[in-house]
Design a protein around this motif. Structure first.
Motif, PDB file in Angstrom:
ATOM      1  N   UNK A 196      59.130  -2.604  45.521  1.00 40.44           N
ATOM      2  CA  UNK A 196      60.031  -2.306  44.443  1.00 40.44           C
ATOM      3  C   UNK A 196      61.406  -2.534  44.552  1.00 40.44           C
ATOM      4  N   UNK A 197      61.574  -3.263  45.943  1.00 41.06           N
ATOM      5  CA  UNK A 197      62.882  -3.878  45.909  1.00 41.06           C
ATOM      6  C   UNK A 197      63.143  -5.359  45.993  1.00 41.06           C
ATOM      7  N   UNK A 198      62.054  -6.017  45.271  1.00 39.11           N
ATOM      8  CA  UNK A 198      62.080  -7.312  45.280  1.00 39.11           C
ATOM      9  C   UNK A 198      62.151  -7.811  43.675  1.00 39.11           C
ATOM     10  N   UNK A 199      63.013  -8.737  43.703  1.00 45.07           N
ATOM     11  CA  UNK A 199      63.292  -9.122  42.234  1.00 45.07           C
ATOM     12  C   UNK A 199      63.407 -10.974  42.443  1.00 45.07           C
ATOM     13  N   UNK A 200      63.447 -11.422  41.055  1.00 42.31           N
ATOM     14  CA  UNK A 200      63.618 -12.884  41.154  1.00 42.31           C
ATOM     15  C   UNK A 200      65.210 -12.822  40.881  1.00 42.31           C
ATOM     16  N   UNK A 201      65.841 -13.494  41.733  1.00 40.99           N
ATOM     17  CA  UNK A 201      67.267 -13.536  41.501  1.00 40.99           C
ATOM     18  C   UNK A 201      67.817 -14.212  40.473  1.00 40.99           C
ATOM     19  N   UNK A 202      69.204 -13.790  39.917  1.00 41.84           N
ATOM     20  CA  UNK A 202      69.679 -14.579  38.822  1.00 41.84           C
ATOM     21  C   UNK A 202      70.193 -16.084  39.396  1.00 41.84           C
ATOM     22  N   UNK A 203      70.257 -16.865  38.629  1.00 36.41           N
ATOM     23  CA  UNK A 203      71.077 -18.420  39.006  1.00 36.41           C
ATOM     24  C   UNK A 203      72.239 -18.798  38.144  1.00 36.41           C
ATOM     25  N   UNK A 204      73.073 -19.520  38.705  1.00 40.15           N
ATOM     26  CA  UNK A 204      74.131 -20.099  37.962  1.00 40.15           C
ATOM     27  C   UNK A 204      74.130 -21.646  38.388  1.00 40.15           C
ATOM     28  N   UNK A 205      73.814 -22.439  37.259  1.00 42.98           N
ATOM     29  CA  UNK A 205      73.569 -23.896  37.644  1.00 42.98           C
ATOM     30  C   UNK A 205      72.519 -24.199  38.881  1.00 42.98           C
ATOM     31  N   UNK A 206      71.610 -23.294  38.958  1.00 42.68           N
ATOM     32  CA  UNK A 206      70.631 -23.602  39.708  1.00 42.68           C
ATOM     33  C   UNK A 206      70.636 -22.991  41.177  1.00 42.68           C
ATOM     34  N   UNK A 207      71.753 -22.172  41.229  1.00 40.84           N
ATOM     35  CA  UNK A 207      72.244 -21.573  42.680  1.00 40.84           C
ATOM     36  C   UNK A 207      72.040 -19.961  42.325  1.00 40.84           C
ATOM     37  N   UNK A 208      71.490 -19.268  43.425  1.00 43.42           N
ATOM     38  CA  UNK A 208      71.111 -18.016  43.347  1.00 43.42           C
ATOM     39  C   UNK A 208      72.576 -17.186  43.239  1.00 43.42           C
ATOM     40  N   UNK A 209      72.658 -16.184  42.594  1.00 44.50           N
ATOM     41  CA  UNK A 209      73.975 -15.275  42.506  1.00 44.50           C
ATOM     42  C   UNK A 209      73.819 -13.782  42.345  1.00 44.50           C
ATOM     43  N   UNK A 210      74.832 -13.142  42.462  1.00 49.12           N
ATOM     44  CA  UNK A 210      74.573 -11.623  42.679  1.00 49.12           C
ATOM     45  C   UNK A 210      74.711 -11.342  40.937  1.00 49.12           C
ATOM     46  N   UNK A 211      73.927 -10.200  40.838  1.00 44.88           N
ATOM     47  CA  UNK A 211      73.664  -9.995  39.164  1.00 44.88           C
ATOM     48  C   UNK A 211      73.585  -8.330  39.195  1.00 44.88           C
ATOM     49  N   UNK A 212      74.054  -7.845  38.111  1.00 51.78           N
ATOM     50  CA  UNK A 212      73.567  -6.530  37.977  1.00 51.78           C
ATOM     51  C   UNK A 212      72.785  -6.373  36.591  1.00 51.78           C
ATOM     52  N   UNK A 213      71.661  -5.296  36.641  1.00 50.44           N
ATOM     53  CA  UNK A 213      71.002  -5.159  35.597  1.00 50.44           C
ATOM     54  C   UNK A 213      71.191  -3.629  34.987  1.00 50.44           C
ATOM     55  N   UNK A 214      71.626  -3.652  33.631  1.00 52.32           N
ATOM     56  CA  UNK A 214      72.118  -2.430  33.150  1.00 52.32           C
ATOM     57  C   UNK A 214      71.129  -1.788  32.100  1.00 52.32           C
ATOM     58  N   UNK A 215      70.527  -0.574  32.114  1.00 53.73           N
ATOM     59  CA  UNK A 215      69.509  -0.221  31.443  1.00 53.73           C
ATOM     60  C   UNK A 215      70.082   1.118  30.696  1.00 53.73           C
ATOM     61  N   UNK A 216      69.777   1.141  29.421  1.00 57.55           N
ATOM     62  CA  UNK A 216      70.295   2.513  28.737  1.00 57.55           C
ATOM     63  C   UNK A 216      68.999   3.237  28.492  1.00 57.55           C
ATOM     64  N   UNK A 217      69.194   4.546  28.959  1.00 56.75           N
ATOM     65  CA  UNK A 217      67.851   5.226  28.900  1.00 56.75           C
ATOM     66  C   UNK A 217      68.149   6.612  27.875  1.00 56.75           C
TER      67      UNK A 217
END
Length: 232
Positions: free
Chosen positions: A200-221
């Motif tokens: 549950x700690x594994x994700x496919x990371x976000x990318x910018x121009x083919x390079x992995x970058x830090x991202x945030x996922x925001x979910x309204x509940x």
């Protein structure tokens, strides 16, 4: 005649194998959240090991996940659906890759990229195996409001779940904001990510121009009457 015999033999062999597997397993059910139930089979001689077909159902009737286990490991092609029953993702665990990904249609999900962006940048959002419903159930089911909900109008509360995903595709931070204008309540809770399983700690990371970058996922509940979180 020979062809008919081969068809009959193949059907007989599959039937025998299925019957043998059914004799070696027992069915189990488990609540993943207030609204989701999973159905699966475990070995008779070891109830910790899942074996065979797996289903997850929303409100006991809407399919949100389907696949198979072999010796406790997810195997083959799994299909994941959104709350409306639309196919959201296909993931092949044997090949370890997505074979289908639907466009994001939920307004309750948004994404932030912790990097400078400019026009023309090619971006991909972070992905979670399991789609935008089934895949995020572990993060909703972990949290419960830290107060007694008796005689409190929980419909006045809204929740915002925030997941920080590292360039390596790991869950780096887990935060929940709970707010209510009626009760003048607004707090942010940071939870230890080690409370989650490694899977549950594994994700496919976000990318910018083919390079992995830090991202945030925001979910309204929304906050349920019992003080847990669920999707809107």
């Amino acid at each position: 005649m020979k062809t008919c015999f081969l068809i009959f033999y193949s059907f007989f062999f599959i039937s025998v194998c299925f019957a043998q597997e059914s004799q070696d397993t027992v069915e189990r059910k488990n609540k993943l959240s207030d609204s989701v139930v999973e159905k699966f089979y475990v070995l008779k001689n070891n109830h910790e090991i899942k074996q065979g077909p797996y289903l997850a159902l929303l409100d006991r009737k809407k399919l949100i996940a389907r696949g198979n286990y072999k010796n406790g490991i997810k195997t083959g092609l799994w299909q994941f659906y959104d709350a409306a029953g639309r196919l959201n993702e296909k993931y092949n665990y044997d090949l370890q890759k997505f074979t289908y990904e639907a466009p994001l249609e939920s307004n309750d999900f948004s994404f932030l990229f912790e990097d400078t962006l400019k026009i023309g940048d090619r971006l991909t959002r972070p992905l979670r195996i399991g789609g935008v419903y089934y895949g995020f159930i572990p993060y909703l089911s972990l949290f419960r409001v830290p107060f007694d909900t008796y005689d409190i109008n929980m419909e006045s509360f809204v929740a915002y779940l925030e997941l920080l995903i590292s360039p390596m595709g790991r869950l780096a931070q887990y935060r929940v904001r709970i707010a209510s204008a009626l009760y003048q309540y607004d707090r942010i809770f940071t939870m230890d990510v080690k409370l989650f399983s490694d899977e549950d700690r594994k994700f496919i990371p976000a990318t910018k121009n083919g390079e992995n970058v830090i991202s945030r996922i925001l979910i309204k509940c929304y906050v349920t009457p019992s003080g847990t979180l669920d999707f809107l």
